[in-house]
Scaffold this active site. Sequence first.
Site, PDB file in Angstrom:
ATOM      1  NE  ARG A  48      11.686   5.857 -13.322  1.00  0.00           N
ATOM      2  CZ  ARG A  48      10.852   4.832 -13.422  1.00  0.00           C
ATOM      3  NH1 ARG A  48      11.290   3.622 -13.265  1.00  0.00           N
ATOM      4  NH2 ARG A  48       9.565   5.022 -13.653  1.00  0.00           N
ATOM      5  CG  ASP A  90      16.084   2.966 -11.673  1.00  0.00           C
ATOM      6  OD1 ASP A  90      15.641   2.298 -10.713  1.00  0.00           O
ATOM      7  OD2 ASP A  90      15.839   2.722 -12.869  1.00  0.00           O
ATOM      8  CG  LEU A  91      12.920   3.674  -6.521  1.00  0.00           C
ATOM      9  CD1 LEU A  91      11.543   3.046  -6.377  1.00  0.00           C
ATOM     10  CD2 LEU A  91      13.256   4.493  -5.278  1.00  0.00           C
ATOM     11  CE  LYS A 151      -2.575  -0.063   1.389  1.00  0.00           C
ATOM     12  NZ  LYS A 151      -3.423   0.614   0.445  1.00  0.00           N
ATOM     13  CG  HIS A 181      -4.342   6.735   4.974  1.00  0.00           C
ATOM     14  ND1 HIS A 181      -4.293   5.703   4.081  1.00  0.00           N
ATOM     15  CD2 HIS A 181      -5.470   7.434   4.671  1.00  0.00           C
ATOM     16  CE1 HIS A 181      -5.336   5.776   3.278  1.00  0.00           C
ATOM     17  NE2 HIS A 181      -6.072   6.825   3.611  1.00  0.00           N
ATOM     18  CE  LYS A 185      -9.143   7.897   6.067  1.00  0.00           C
ATOM     19  NZ  LYS A 185      -9.380   8.937   5.077  1.00  0.00           N
ATOM     20  CD  GLU A 219     -11.471   4.338  -2.415  1.00  0.00           C
ATOM     21  OE1 GLU A 219     -10.738   5.326  -2.485  1.00  0.00           O
ATOM     22  OE2 GLU A 219     -11.092   3.184  -2.626  1.00  0.00           O
ATOM     23  CG  HIS A 243      -6.986   1.214   4.727  1.00  0.00           C
ATOM     24  ND1 HIS A 243      -5.801   1.577   5.296  1.00  0.00           N
ATOM     25  CD2 HIS A 243      -6.907   1.628   3.439  1.00  0.00           C
ATOM     26  CE1 HIS A 243      -5.042   2.189   4.397  1.00  0.00           C
ATOM     27  NE2 HIS A 243      -5.688   2.228   3.258  1.00  0.00           N
ATOM     28  CE  LYS A 343      -9.424   1.705  -5.515  1.00  0.00           C
ATOM     29  NZ  LYS A 343      -9.164   2.778  -4.555  1.00  0.00           N
TER      30      LYS A 343
HETATM   31  C1  BG6 Z   1      -5.271   3.727  -0.053  1.00  0.00           C
HETATM   32  C2  BG6 Z   1      -5.612   2.759  -1.138  1.00  0.00           C
HETATM   33  O1  BG6 Z   1      -4.553   3.084   0.964  1.00  0.00           O
HETATM   34  O2  BG6 Z   1      -6.469   4.260   0.498  1.00  0.00           O
HETATM   35  C3  BG6 Z   1      -6.439   3.436  -2.217  1.00  0.00           C
HETATM   36  O3  BG6 Z   1      -4.425   2.248  -1.716  1.00  0.00           O
HETATM   37  C4  BG6 Z   1      -7.659   4.104  -1.613  1.00  0.00           C
HETATM   38  O4  BG6 Z   1      -6.837   2.521  -3.214  1.00  0.00           O
HETATM   39  C5  BG6 Z   1      -7.246   4.983  -0.441  1.00  0.00           C
HETATM   40  O5  BG6 Z   1      -8.281   4.887  -2.612  1.00  0.00           O
HETATM   41  C6  BG6 Z   1      -8.466   5.500   0.291  1.00  0.00           C
HETATM   42  O6  BG6 Z   1      -8.056   6.421   1.260  1.00  0.00           O
HETATM   43  P1  BG6 Z   1      -9.000   7.610   1.716  1.00  0.00           P
HETATM   44  O7  BG6 Z   1      -8.249   8.279   2.821  1.00  0.00           O
HETATM   45  O8  BG6 Z   1      -9.182   8.472   0.522  1.00  0.00           O
HETATM   46  O9  BG6 Z   1     -10.263   6.952   2.174  1.00  0.00           O
END
Ligand code: BG6
Length: 491
Positions: A48, A90-91, A151, A181, A185, A219, A243, A343
């Site tokens: 944007r 803008d989307l 996601k 993702h 890994k 985290e 995840h 977190k």
């Molecule tokens: C994301 C989440 O998909 O994964 C984040 O939205 C999270 O909140 C992150 O921090 C963690 O990914 P990674 O690869 O750092 O463990």
Amino acid sequence: MQTGPGPCHFVIFGATGHLATTKLLPALYQLDAAGRLGEDLRLVAFARRDWRLEDWLQHLELVLQQHTGPGFDRAIYERFARRFDFVEGDLREPEAYRRLMDELGKPRMGACENIVFYLAVRPADFMDVVDNLNRAGINRKHGRHRIVVEKPFGEDIESARLLNTQLHKYFDEEQVYRIDHYLGKETVQNLFVFRFANTLIEPVWNRNFIDHVQITVAEEGGIGRRAGYYDRAGALRDMLQNHLMQLLTVVAMEPPASLDADALRDEKVKVLRSIRPIPVDAVNGHAFRAQYAAGTVGGREVPGYRDESDVRRESTTETFVAAKFYVDNWRWRGVPFYLRTGKRLARSMSLIGIRFRHPPQLLFHDACDRIDPNWILLSIQPAECMHIELHAKRPGLEIDTRVVRLNASYRHETEGPMEAYKTLLLDVIEGDRSLFIRFDEVEWAWRVVDPIVRQWAREPLLVHTYPAGTWGPEEANRLFDREDHAWRNDA
Ligand code: BG6
């Protein structure tokens, strides 16, 4: 859908956002550095900001310097930067997509039947982008165009189905890449190898030998500047439904017939379908949530969740969730799978722990002693390694045992770590869908989590708190089936 060689255009929506900045751009740069991006791959940043290409490139350089550290190389950067164009828009604004299409049609871009649209945007914006792409003439008629969505896919089972129906109005399933993702890994991919390339492991990988399974994704970090998204999502939708549930399926799945996308995904769906549904009135015995209060992380004082910028002061969004599931099939019946994520926990650590049963007879200890059970620990991060904990004789005159660890680290010192997005972006460009999520996986995962979502929405005030920098509230331990079950906080 194999896309084969040839020109490819890769459009990043949300190019100045958190995901693009921290993951996508560094991963694409590193793929370029490794010589894995074709000569005719062009990148378009869509955002944007009222910028021209020069402004974008200045930003890009800073982002890469910051996120690739000592790996930043000016010559590679210059080659990478030449691949880019920038489209400001803008989307929600159809006109912006016409500008995008004009850009894609420019002679400098070369003719291209193969465009990737990466939606690095908030889930609430997915449908605006998809509708506008359709209006601009990009849809299923173009079989080689792909759309990548992050996601969480939907907010619950109903919204996920609705989103899917809308996506399928314009795009075939073959064109939709739902990314998680965690599947990119290394340790997760290594789990396939560990389980299915070693005859030693498979015979004990079941309820006869395994007592329980734990999956932790902890985290240290807080929510940063993502309140707009996170305060609505919470840990259950942000991490557990996708995840952690994916990690569970990879641990629990049967050997697939092949490594084909569909063979793999069929097996994962079977696991999700076998997870025992949680009755709404039993949610509190199966799931636990909490939110971080102020505390100290890594020696630094940090604010509580409600004091993070842009979080509602009365927010009851959970930043910690623990849950227990049972996979009711021949292999796993009766084995609890404990999942937890949060977190602002004591340390960043992702770990799969497989705890074995106690030996049937205790030859080496007094009858009242318990001998520590065997564990297989698969550490996803920070270290990527596997440990097996066994007993060996303690040196000395007595017959006594102690735990020894077999370290099955598979990375040699000279081999650098691999960022999950590198693997997955290359798969998108090459059209390999094995590590992407099929809609039935999403739907079954929501079916598992939905009773929790609904019950928690009914009782929004029942959220515990924990000081930042700890492992979450003790009360989460009430989920354990037995007294000798406890979280492993180390690999
Ligand atoms: C994301 C989440 O998909 O994964 C984040 O939205 C999270 O909140 C992150 O921090 C963690 O990914 P990674 O690869 O750092 O463990």
